[in-house]
Write an enzyme that holds these catalytic residues in place. Structure first.
Site, short mmCIF file in Angstrom:
data_model
loop_
_atom_site.label_atom_id
_atom_site.label_comp_id
_atom_site.label_asym_id
_atom_site.label_seq_id
_atom_site.Cartn_x
_atom_site.Cartn_y
_atom_site.Cartn_z
N ASP A 67 -2.62 -10.20 13.17
CA ASP A 67 -2.51 -8.74 13.64
C ASP A 67 -1.62 -8.52 14.55
O ASP A 67 -1.69 -9.04 15.81
CB ASP A 67 -4.30 -8.78 14.15
CG ASP A 67 -4.45 -7.18 14.28
OD1 ASP A 67 -3.69 -6.46 15.12
OD2 ASP A 67 -5.62 -6.81 13.84
N ILE A 68 -0.75 -7.75 14.29
CA ILE A 68 0.38 -7.30 15.15
C ILE A 68 -0.06 -6.57 16.54
O ILE A 68 0.38 -6.99 17.57
CB ILE A 68 1.57 -6.57 14.32
CG1 ILE A 68 1.84 -7.71 13.33
CG2 ILE A 68 2.62 -6.18 15.30
CD1 ILE A 68 2.51 -6.93 12.08
N LYS A 111 -12.60 -0.31 17.61
CA LYS A 111 -11.35 -0.85 17.11
C LYS A 111 -10.56 -1.25 18.38
O LYS A 111 -9.73 -2.27 18.70
CB LYS A 111 -10.32 0.10 16.15
CG LYS A 111 -9.55 -0.80 15.29
CD LYS A 111 -9.12 0.03 14.11
CE LYS A 111 -10.07 0.09 13.05
NZ LYS A 111 -9.88 1.05 11.79
N PHE A 116 -3.44 2.64 15.65
CA PHE A 116 -3.71 3.67 14.80
C PHE A 116 -4.95 3.34 14.07
O PHE A 116 -5.07 2.20 13.66
CB PHE A 116 -2.65 4.40 14.09
CG PHE A 116 -1.73 5.32 14.49
CD1 PHE A 116 -0.96 4.96 15.56
CD2 PHE A 116 -1.76 6.62 13.96
CE1 PHE A 116 -0.33 6.12 16.05
CE2 PHE A 116 -1.01 7.72 14.54
CZ PHE A 116 -0.34 7.34 15.47
N ASN A 152 0.77 -1.30 -0.01
CA ASN A 152 -0.18 -0.10 0.09
C ASN A 152 0.83 1.20 0.09
O ASN A 152 2.09 1.13 0.16
CB ASN A 152 -0.94 -0.16 1.24
CG ASN A 152 -0.25 0.04 2.61
OD1 ASN A 152 0.52 0.80 2.91
ND2 ASN A 152 -0.26 -1.54 3.15
N LYS A 194 9.10 -16.81 -10.84
CA LYS A 194 8.01 -15.58 -11.38
C LYS A 194 7.06 -16.27 -12.19
O LYS A 194 7.07 -17.14 -13.01
CB LYS A 194 8.92 -14.76 -12.22
CG LYS A 194 8.37 -13.55 -12.70
CD LYS A 194 9.17 -12.66 -13.92
CE LYS A 194 8.16 -11.72 -14.53
NZ LYS A 194 8.94 -11.19 -15.53
N1 CTP Z 1 -2.57 -3.60 12.65
C1 CTP Z 1 -1.73 -4.58 12.93
N2 CTP Z 1 -1.55 -5.76 12.17
C2 CTP Z 1 -2.48 -5.89 11.24
C3 CTP Z 1 -3.70 -5.02 11.06
C4 CTP Z 1 -3.55 -3.77 11.55
O1 CTP Z 1 -0.70 -4.29 13.73
N3 CTP Z 1 -2.43 -7.08 10.61
C5 CTP Z 1 -2.54 -2.10 13.24
C6 CTP Z 1 -2.05 -1.18 12.46
O2 CTP Z 1 -0.78 -0.77 12.85
C7 CTP Z 1 -3.13 -0.02 13.21
C8 CTP Z 1 -4.15 -0.76 13.59
O3 CTP Z 1 -4.00 -2.00 13.58
O4 CTP Z 1 -2.62 0.31 14.33
C9 CTP Z 1 -5.18 -0.57 12.45
O5 CTP Z 1 -6.13 -1.51 12.47
P1 CTP Z 1 -7.09 -2.10 11.41
O6 CTP Z 1 -7.98 -3.00 11.69
O7 CTP Z 1 -6.03 -2.57 10.00
O8 CTP Z 1 -7.50 -0.67 10.90
P2 CTP Z 1 -7.86 -0.42 9.47
O9 CTP Z 1 -7.20 -0.81 8.20
O10 CTP Z 1 -8.61 1.12 9.48
O11 CTP Z 1 -9.22 -1.40 9.13
P3 CTP Z 1 -10.77 -1.65 9.08
O12 CTP Z 1 -11.10 -1.97 7.86
O13 CTP Z 1 -11.11 -2.21 10.05
O14 CTP Z 1 -11.34 -0.06 9.41
#
Ligand code: CTP
Length: 395
Positions: free
Chosen positions: A303-304, A336, A322, A207, A285
């Site tokens: 999810d970290i 969240k 965040f 991204n 590839k």
């Molecule tokens: N995060 C993480 N590991 C993941 C996904 C997200 O640590 N696999 C953390 C990001 O660093 C951030 C937060 O989770 O602190 C964001 O959560 P997320 O659920 O990914 O938010 P959005 O991308 O905004 O998802 P949504 O579609 O639920 O709005």
């Protein structure tokens, strides 16, 4: 406040002349400098110059009776608040990574119980050599911080990464480490940037995260005196002074790097982690074929934030997530907060002009106890306010 003391190990490289300027800057700031000059270092700068600028004697020999009777090497290694190696040559880095103790500099690094900051300086090929890469990774894992090297023209006529950071940058990194700020003695873990999920050896799913806000938070925490581990996806941000940076590609690598950096007092997850990855990363590839375009099957990434926030002996006291939202910011942030189990959610309103990819940020901090709305401010200012809030919570 007691006088702050730096033990400065000067290795053998052309960049050793910059150690003289660094010594001058430190003395000017009222910091005591005790120099250790390696034999190779003495080929580039003289003990007399170093001693005159440091206003202290120069230590160089492990088996010198005079050195040992004045101050034994063990005591020397602990006589400072911070050990700085500048220039940190490939040789010194290798010795420190291996735990060798054949000379005074290496023994000092092995015997110390104080934080160590290295400013590497070497030819670009030496810097890129797998052996140096391994040593760098080992030293980082051992908790050594790095400043530089920079990219540029080198004394050897080549161009690339390996030039020692400028004295002013090393000085800033030292000040960050010595800082008596409210995060002194704390370890803060920060994730930043995107992750890149391999599809095959040349293609990734990723991204557009720039990493700017995460890097600013790592910088702010270091400025307040924290030891900072920054786990970063592929971004082109410079490493903030005094911060230990671990570069990763995938979400799984990011999780592993975070877990091996624990324990931490606080974790701030700013990274835009890819929610999914291809279920299989092909070893070769993918080619266009008769069957038409391949169909991607995605699987969910770990999810970290939720993993770090989960209950356990290693859970950092403050875990911050965040959220980028476009509507119902507070409601989504609250959901969240519960889903991830973290202590605060820093919610960005990405509809505000200048937030996405811009220099400013407009955030609200959502916690179990309430909501704080912060004024739009530059990302560095938001980072510093957040770092101070973390310090208050840990106090
Ligand atoms: N995060 C993480 N590991 C993941 C996904 C997200 O640590 N696999 C953390 C990001 O660093 C951030 C937060 O989770 O602190 C964001 O959560 P997320 O659920 O990914 O938010 P959005 O991308 O905004 O998802 P949504 O579609 O639920 O709005």
């Amino acid at each position: 406040m007691a006088e702050q003391r730096v033990l400065l190990i000067v290795g053998g490289g052309v960049a050793a002349y910059k150690a003289l300027e660094l010594t001058r800057l430190l003395r000017k700031a009222g910091i005591a400098v005790r120099p250790v000059l390696t034999r190779a270092g003495a080929e580039f700068v003289t003990p007399l110059s170093l001693s005159a600028l440091a206003e202290d004697r120069v230590y160089s020999e492990l088996f010198s009776l005079t050195d040992e009777s004045e101050m034994g090497h063990i005591q020397l290694s602990r006589s400072a608040d911070l050990i700085v190696v500048a220039p940190a040559t490939a040789d010194l880095m290798a010795k420190a990574a291996q735990g060798l103790a054949g000379d005074l500099a290496a023994t000092t690094l092995l015997a110390t119980d104080k934080p160590v900051l290295m400013a590497p300086a070497m030819n670009v090929r030496m810097w890129e050599h797998p052996a140096t890469r391994r040593n760098l990774a080992t030293l980082k894992a051992d908790g050594v911080s790095f400043v530089g090297p920079d990219e540029g023209a080198m004394a050897c006529g080549e161009f690339g990464e390996g030039r020692m950071a400028e004295p002013a940058a090393i000085f800033d990194a030292i000040m960050a480490r010595l800082n008596d700020g409210p995060l002194k003695g704390r370890h803060v873990l920060v994730t930043a940037g995107p992750t890149a999920e391999a599809l095959d050896p040349v293609r990734v799913l990723t991204n557009r995260s720039s990493g700017a806000q995460g890097f600013a938070i790592a910088d702010a925490c270091a400025r307040l005196g924290a030891r900072v581990t920054l786990v970063a996806g592929p971004v082109s941000q410079p490493t903030p002074a005094g911060v230990t940076r671990i570069d990763i590609q995938s979400a799984r690598e990011m999780l592993a790097a975070c877990q091996s950096a624990l324990p931490a007092d606080a974790a701030v997850c700013v990274a835009a982690v890819a929610d999914w990855r291809p279920d299989e990363a092909f070893g070769v590839k993918l080619k266009k074929g008769k069957g038409g375009p391949p169909v991607l099957t995605l699987v969910e990434n770990p999810d970290i934030l939720a993993t770090l926030a989960a209950k356990g002996a290693d859970r950092p006291k403050v875990v911050v997530g965040f959220a980028a939202e476009t509507n119902d910011v507070e409601m989504h942030a609250r959901a969240k907060l519960t889903r991830k189990g973290c202590d605060w959610i820093v919610a960005n309103d990405v509809t505000q002009p200048g937030v996405m990819g811009g220099a400013d940020n407009t955030v609200m901090i959502v916690s179990k106890t309430g909501v704080e709305r912060w004024e739009t401010a530059p990302k560095a200012a938001v980072a510093m306010k957040l770092a101070r809030k973390i310090a208050e919570d840990l106090a």
